[in-house]
Design a protein around this motif. Structure first.
Motif, short mmCIF file in Angstrom:
data_model
loop_
_atom_site.label_atom_id
_atom_site.label_comp_id
_atom_site.label_asym_id
_atom_site.label_seq_id
_atom_site.Cartn_x
_atom_site.Cartn_y
_atom_site.Cartn_z
N ALA A 198 0.84 -1.21 0.00
CA ALA A 198 0.00 0.00 0.00
C ALA A 198 0.87 1.25 0.00
O ALA A 198 0.55 2.25 -0.66
N ALA A 199 1.99 1.21 0.75
CA ALA A 199 2.90 2.36 0.78
C ALA A 199 3.48 2.62 -0.60
O ALA A 199 3.57 3.78 -1.05
N LEU A 200 3.89 1.56 -1.31
CA LEU A 200 4.43 1.72 -2.65
C LEU A 200 3.37 2.25 -3.61
O LEU A 200 3.65 3.14 -4.42
N ALA A 201 2.15 1.72 -3.49
CA ALA A 201 1.07 2.20 -4.35
C ALA A 201 0.80 3.69 -4.11
O ALA A 201 0.55 4.44 -5.06
N ALA A 202 0.87 4.11 -2.85
CA ALA A 202 0.64 5.52 -2.53
C ALA A 202 1.71 6.41 -3.16
O ALA A 202 1.42 7.49 -3.69
N VAL A 203 2.97 5.95 -3.12
CA VAL A 203 4.06 6.71 -3.75
C VAL A 203 3.81 6.84 -5.25
O VAL A 203 3.95 7.93 -5.83
N PHE A 204 3.42 5.73 -5.88
CA PHE A 204 3.17 5.75 -7.32
C PHE A 204 2.01 6.69 -7.68
O PHE A 204 2.07 7.43 -8.67
N VAL A 205 0.95 6.67 -6.87
CA VAL A 205 -0.20 7.53 -7.14
C VAL A 205 0.19 9.00 -7.03
O VAL A 205 -0.13 9.82 -7.90
N LEU A 206 0.90 9.35 -5.96
CA LEU A 206 1.33 10.73 -5.78
C LEU A 206 2.30 11.16 -6.87
O LEU A 206 2.23 12.29 -7.38
N TRP A 207 3.19 10.28 -7.22
CA TRP A 207 4.18 10.56 -8.27
C TRP A 207 3.47 10.82 -9.60
O TRP A 207 3.75 11.82 -10.29
N TYR A 208 2.53 9.95 -9.96
CA TYR A 208 1.86 10.10 -11.26
C TYR A 208 0.97 11.34 -11.29
O TYR A 208 0.92 12.04 -12.30
N ARG A 209 0.28 11.60 -10.20
CA ARG A 209 -0.57 12.80 -10.16
C ARG A 209 0.26 14.08 -10.25
O ARG A 209 -0.18 15.07 -10.83
N SER A 210 1.45 14.04 -9.70
CA SER A 210 2.30 15.22 -9.72
C SER A 210 3.02 15.41 -11.05
O SER A 210 3.12 16.53 -11.56
N GLU A 211 3.52 14.30 -11.63
CA GLU A 211 4.39 14.39 -12.80
C GLU A 211 3.80 13.84 -14.08
O GLU A 211 4.34 14.08 -15.16
N PHE A 244 10.55 11.38 -5.67
CA PHE A 244 9.56 10.32 -5.84
C PHE A 244 10.25 9.00 -6.18
O PHE A 244 9.86 7.93 -5.68
N TYR A 245 11.26 9.06 -7.03
CA TYR A 245 11.97 7.86 -7.44
C TYR A 245 12.57 7.13 -6.25
O TYR A 245 12.40 5.92 -6.08
N TRP A 246 13.27 7.87 -5.39
CA TRP A 246 13.93 7.22 -4.26
C TRP A 246 12.92 6.77 -3.20
O TRP A 246 13.15 5.77 -2.51
N ALA A 247 11.80 7.47 -3.08
CA ALA A 247 10.74 7.00 -2.18
C ALA A 247 10.19 5.67 -2.68
O ALA A 247 9.95 4.74 -1.89
N ALA A 248 10.01 5.55 -3.99
CA ALA A 248 9.53 4.30 -4.56
C ALA A 248 10.56 3.19 -4.38
O ALA A 248 10.21 2.05 -4.04
#
Length: 263
Positions: free
Chosen positions: A117-130, A146-150
């Protein structure tokens, strides 16, 4: 002299290019990635036995912060800086997953979906932002964050998932075989055109973690635990030597340096 004549004779404007902060994805990338996952697994366990869990986590956190600070400070991809950061993420990501299980008593059946779920949240925030999750677009500070958080989330998820399959009866060798087959799925799906490149990359990236960790654990742990009993320290040294050799080769040849692209 006309304006058209001036324009015609003006030197062509140089296009500004953004240097990539990550390596080109080659066979060397995947080999080193798997090696760092295994080395991070055994190094984390070795440090926990040597210093104790809490001091080991503290040291791992400081080393990770230092490695990422250097990575963010440089303006382009530098092999030894990037892979040092990956190694530190591997060590600390393993510690994070182990702290939840060993220190707080959280079962792998809960920590695995939590990190997912944490990884999915990073991906969602990353995609919405970039608007993209492609690693070919890591040219800005925000995208690199975002990359290093993922990356950190994938290491923690992979650690929990690998320990989960090992604990339900597959053992470390069985888990390694399982993930060796699993990592081929996104590659084949992408080759057949049923999975886009970005999704295939991140799926394989996640799977490298339990694959490398399972192999390293199988080599290091005792016969009673289904391993070869080579020891945590020696396996950590062997895998570190292999990483150093490959990173030195890449730093010398620059075979993993992607050409700069226009922003």
């Amino acid at each position: 002299m006309t304006t058209d004549h001036l324009t015609h004779n003006r030197p062509p404007r140089r296009t500004r290019h953004a240097a990539s902060k990550v390596p080109e994805v080659t066979v060397f990338f995947w080999i080193i990635k798997v090696l760092t996952t295994g080395m991070g697994e055994t190094a984390s366990d070795f440090l926990a036995h040597l210093f104790g869990p809490i001091p080991a986590v503290g040291l791992g956190g400081l080393a990770l912060a230092a490695a990422l600070a250097v990575q963010f400070a440089v303006g382009r991809y530098v092999a030894w800086i990037y892979w040092t950061a990956i190694v530190m993420v591997s060590v600390f990501g393993t510690m994070a997953a182990d702290v939840l299980h060993v220190g707080l008593g959280v079962p792998y059946t809960l920590s695995t979906p939590f990190f997912m779920a944490a990884l999915a949240a990073v991906f969602v925030l990353w995609y919405r932002s970039e608007g993209t999750l492609s690693i070919h677009s890591i040219h800005t500070r925000r995208r690199e964050t975002f990359y290093w958080a993922a990356v950190l989330a994938t290491f923690a998820l992979g650690t929990a998932a690998g320990d989960l399959t090992a604990s339900i009866g597959l053992g470390y060798l069985g888990s390694a075989v399982l993930y060796a087959f699993a990592i081929a799925v996104p590659a084949v799906a992408h080759r057949w055109g049923t999975l886009n490149a970005v999704t295939a990359f991140w799926a394989a990236y996640v799977i490298t973690r339990p694959l490398g960790a399972s192999v390293a654990d199988w080599m290091a742990l005792s016969h009673t635990r289904g391993g070869l009993d080579l020891g945590l320290g020696p396996v950590t040294l062997y895998w570190t030597a292999a990483i150093l050799a490959l990173v030195t080769y890449l730093a010398t040849t620059h075979k993993d340096v992607r050409p700069a692209t226009a922003p």
